[in-house]
Write a protein that holds these residues in place. Sequence first.
Motif, short mmCIF file in Angstrom:
data_model
loop_
_atom_site.label_atom_id
_atom_site.label_comp_id
_atom_site.label_asym_id
_atom_site.label_seq_id
_atom_site.Cartn_x
_atom_site.Cartn_y
_atom_site.Cartn_z
N TYR A 49 0.88 -1.59 0.27
CA TYR A 49 0.05 0.34 -0.11
C TYR A 49 1.03 0.84 0.13
O TYR A 49 1.79 1.36 0.22
CB TYR A 49 -1.00 0.30 0.96
N ALA A 50 -0.23 2.70 -0.28
CA ALA A 50 1.30 3.24 -0.43
C ALA A 50 -0.09 4.40 0.65
O ALA A 50 -1.00 4.60 0.82
CB ALA A 50 0.58 4.41 -1.71
N PRO A 51 0.61 4.76 1.21
CA PRO A 51 0.70 5.42 2.95
C PRO A 51 -0.02 6.92 2.65
O PRO A 51 0.52 7.46 1.49
CB PRO A 51 1.80 5.35 3.77
N LEU A 159 4.69 -5.54 13.03
CA LEU A 159 4.81 -4.69 14.57
C LEU A 159 3.48 -5.21 15.27
O LEU A 159 2.92 -5.28 15.20
CB LEU A 159 4.64 -3.48 13.32
N GLN A 160 3.94 -5.77 16.38
CA GLN A 160 3.81 -5.27 17.70
C GLN A 160 3.74 -3.84 18.77
O GLN A 160 4.60 -3.69 18.70
CB GLN A 160 3.48 -6.80 18.55
N THR A 161 2.71 -3.40 19.47
CA THR A 161 2.59 -2.21 20.06
C THR A 161 2.45 -2.93 21.06
O THR A 161 1.15 -3.38 21.33
CB THR A 161 2.34 -1.23 19.74
N TRP A 180 3.85 -2.34 5.38
CA TRP A 180 3.56 -1.60 4.08
C TRP A 180 4.89 -2.20 3.55
O TRP A 180 4.51 -1.22 1.78
CB TRP A 180 3.07 -0.88 4.56
N PHE A 181 5.97 -2.57 3.78
CA PHE A 181 7.13 -2.19 2.68
C PHE A 181 7.94 -3.77 3.43
O PHE A 181 7.66 -3.35 4.30
CB PHE A 181 7.83 -0.76 3.00
N ASP A 182 9.18 -3.75 2.94
CA ASP A 182 9.91 -4.75 3.51
C ASP A 182 10.77 -4.11 4.32
O ASP A 182 11.33 -3.39 4.14
CB ASP A 182 10.38 -4.85 2.01
N ARG A 309 -7.13 0.50 9.43
CA ARG A 309 -7.88 -0.23 8.43
C ARG A 309 -6.70 -1.12 7.51
O ARG A 309 -7.47 -2.47 7.44
CB ARG A 309 -8.08 0.55 7.80
N LYS A 310 -6.63 -0.62 7.35
CA LYS A 310 -5.21 -1.86 5.59
C LYS A 310 -4.32 -2.81 6.21
O LYS A 310 -4.32 -3.94 6.34
CB LYS A 310 -4.74 -0.73 5.43
N LEU A 311 -3.49 -2.86 7.80
CA LEU A 311 -2.50 -3.34 7.80
C LEU A 311 -3.31 -4.05 9.65
O LEU A 311 -2.44 -5.18 9.96
CB LEU A 311 -1.94 -2.57 8.18
N MET A 312 -3.89 -3.76 10.36
CA MET A 312 -3.90 -4.12 11.85
C MET A 312 -5.37 -5.17 11.57
O MET A 312 -5.52 -5.33 10.95
CB MET A 312 -4.66 -3.50 12.52
N PHE A 313 -3.85 -6.30 12.36
CA PHE A 313 -4.76 -7.80 12.63
C PHE A 313 -5.38 -8.26 14.10
O PHE A 313 -6.28 -9.47 14.37
CB PHE A 313 -3.86 -8.58 11.77
#
Length: 334
Positions: A49-51, A159-161, A180-182, A309-313
């Motif tokens: 994704y492009a942020p 990524l975990q916070t 959203w990147f390597d 919306r895009k990345l959190m699971f």
Amino acid sequence: MNCIKTMLTPSSVLHPLNKNMAFVQQKPLLFSLIIFCFIAAASSRGPIYAPPNVPRLTDSFGHVPIDQGYSEFFGHPNIQLTNNGSNANLTLDKVSGSGLASRSKYKYGFFSAAIKLPSGLTSGVVVAFYLSNADVFPHNHDEIDVELLGHEKGRDWVLQTNIYGNGSVHTGREEKLYLWFDPTQQFHLYSILWNNHHIAFFVDNVPVREFIHSNASSSIYPSKPMSAYATIWDASEWATHGGKYPVNYKYAPFVASFGEMEMEGCIWNTTGSASPCSRRSLSSSDPVDGETFAKLSQEQINGLQWSRRKLMFYSYCKDTARYKVIPPECKDSS
């Protein structure tokens, strides 16, 4: 679609009279190929994704050379200072992990690091940039964590916070998202803003989480001075479902590179001076507990909504198996 075009059999184009029948017959194959190509593309771990555009909060503060702002925490042989002491490589091998700790403790502040993660099979490897006072309060310490979890059998880094105050890991408030990147190809910025109003986490200046200080969260809100830490360690038992995918030291050493460190805020004085705080510099015209940092701007809110919306699971607020009653501060985050 080049992947699909390459793998389709020539028969679908050599028999135009049977085109419809050939297409019907190949629909299951086509569907399988689409899935295959999607997985292949994802495994390349390129940008997904492009942020959205957001303010560059990291531009508000100056960099602190690691050899000036940090001391060795553990793993002396596995710490290598580079770039005249401005950067550091932290290594995990069969003998030890390694880590750095800030020379000062802070009561509120902005903390940031540019990090490049180890590549290859890194299941069980955890790279962390965090705040803690466990050295002073071992049984009821505060902590604010950015934890990068090595992928399991080809999965992306996660990524975990995490946040907790006056407690332990059992009272943590974890959330997880995909990047959203390597993160192994180049440096990316991971930042924490902590003040009396809220805690915000940023990746490349894009907010990925906000934890608001309110009546509901006051009992678990970090409030005591903390040090900043940068570490790499073997977290096989904790990070990979009870050790299901432990660190494979055949791929060691694992090296995480740190640079562009920023630490700005209230440096806690223990000398008995009239003011408990001093500032490292005056690089910002507004302290981190001032109006500018009291809440996210509309652009930052847009970025926060995008990332979640895009990345959190995973969010502890949705974990009904762990919390039979939803924690009260979850209403703030909604």
